[in-house]
Scaffold this motif. Structure first.
Motif, mmCIF file in Angstrom:
data_model
loop_
_atom_site.group_PDB
_atom_site.id
_atom_site.type_symbol
_atom_site.label_atom_id
_atom_site.label_comp_id
_atom_site.label_asym_id
_atom_site.label_seq_id
_atom_site.Cartn_x
_atom_site.Cartn_y
_atom_site.Cartn_z
ATOM 1 N N LEU A 25 0.821 -1.212 0.000
ATOM 2 C CA LEU A 25 0.000 0.000 0.000
ATOM 3 C C LEU A 25 0.856 1.265 0.000
ATOM 4 N N ARG A 26 1.914 1.266 0.789
ATOM 5 C CA ARG A 26 2.804 2.437 0.823
ATOM 6 C C ARG A 26 3.482 2.622 -0.533
ATOM 7 N N ALA A 27 3.892 1.520 -1.174
ATOM 8 C CA ALA A 27 4.530 1.606 -2.490
ATOM 9 C C ALA A 27 3.579 2.179 -3.533
ATOM 10 N N ARG A 28 2.293 1.998 -3.337
ATOM 11 C CA ARG A 28 1.283 2.539 -4.256
ATOM 12 C C ARG A 28 0.862 3.960 -3.894
ATOM 13 N N GLY A 29 1.497 4.526 -2.873
ATOM 14 C CA GLY A 29 1.256 5.912 -2.529
ATOM 15 C C GLY A 29 0.175 6.161 -1.486
ATOM 16 N N TYR A 30 -0.332 5.106 -0.867
ATOM 17 C CA TYR A 30 -1.352 5.280 0.159
ATOM 18 C C TYR A 30 -0.738 5.695 1.486
ATOM 19 N N ARG A 31 -1.484 6.497 2.235
ATOM 20 C CA ARG A 31 -1.123 6.788 3.629
ATOM 21 C C ARG A 31 -1.826 5.729 4.460
ATOM 22 N N VAL A 32 -1.076 5.058 5.329
ATOM 23 C CA VAL A 32 -1.605 3.892 6.030
ATOM 24 C C VAL A 32 -1.389 4.028 7.533
ATOM 25 N N ALA A 33 -2.416 3.674 8.291
ATOM 26 C CA ALA A 33 -2.316 3.596 9.752
ATOM 27 C C ALA A 33 -2.743 2.190 10.164
ATOM 28 N N ALA A 34 -2.347 1.787 11.360
ATOM 29 C CA ALA A 34 -2.700 0.453 11.860
ATOM 30 C C ALA A 34 -3.268 0.566 13.270
ATOM 31 N N LEU A 35 -4.241 -0.262 13.543
ATOM 32 C CA LEU A 35 -4.840 -0.373 14.873
ATOM 33 C C LEU A 35 -4.625 -1.799 15.340
#
Length: 71
Positions: A25-35
């Motif tokens: 997801l990060r490689a595709r440019g998404y901003r990602v958070a985790a819970l």
């Protein structure tokens, strides 16, 4: 906002899968958070730290009576 969940039994590879998904997801440019539900208590060096190092911009780990945020 999109969301997905990774669930399974202890030792099934949930964190490893989440790490790989975070990387994609990060490689595709998404901003990602985790819970993360930390049923065994909070430990920075545990799964929360692994998710942060895998590319989550923010990780919220929640245990009974406690929470930690990694930014």
């Amino acid at each position: 906002m999109k969301a997905f969940a990774v669930v399974g039994f202890h030792g099934a590879g949930k964190t490893a899968l989440a790490e790989k998904l975070l990387g994609v997801l990060r490689a595709r440019g998404y901003r990602v958070a985790a819970l993360k539900h930390a049923h065994g208590g909070l430990r920075f060096a545990g799964d929360s730290g692994r998710l942060f190092e895998a590319g989550a911009q923010q990780v919220l780990a929640v245990a009974e009576g406690a929470a930690e945020t990694l930014k």
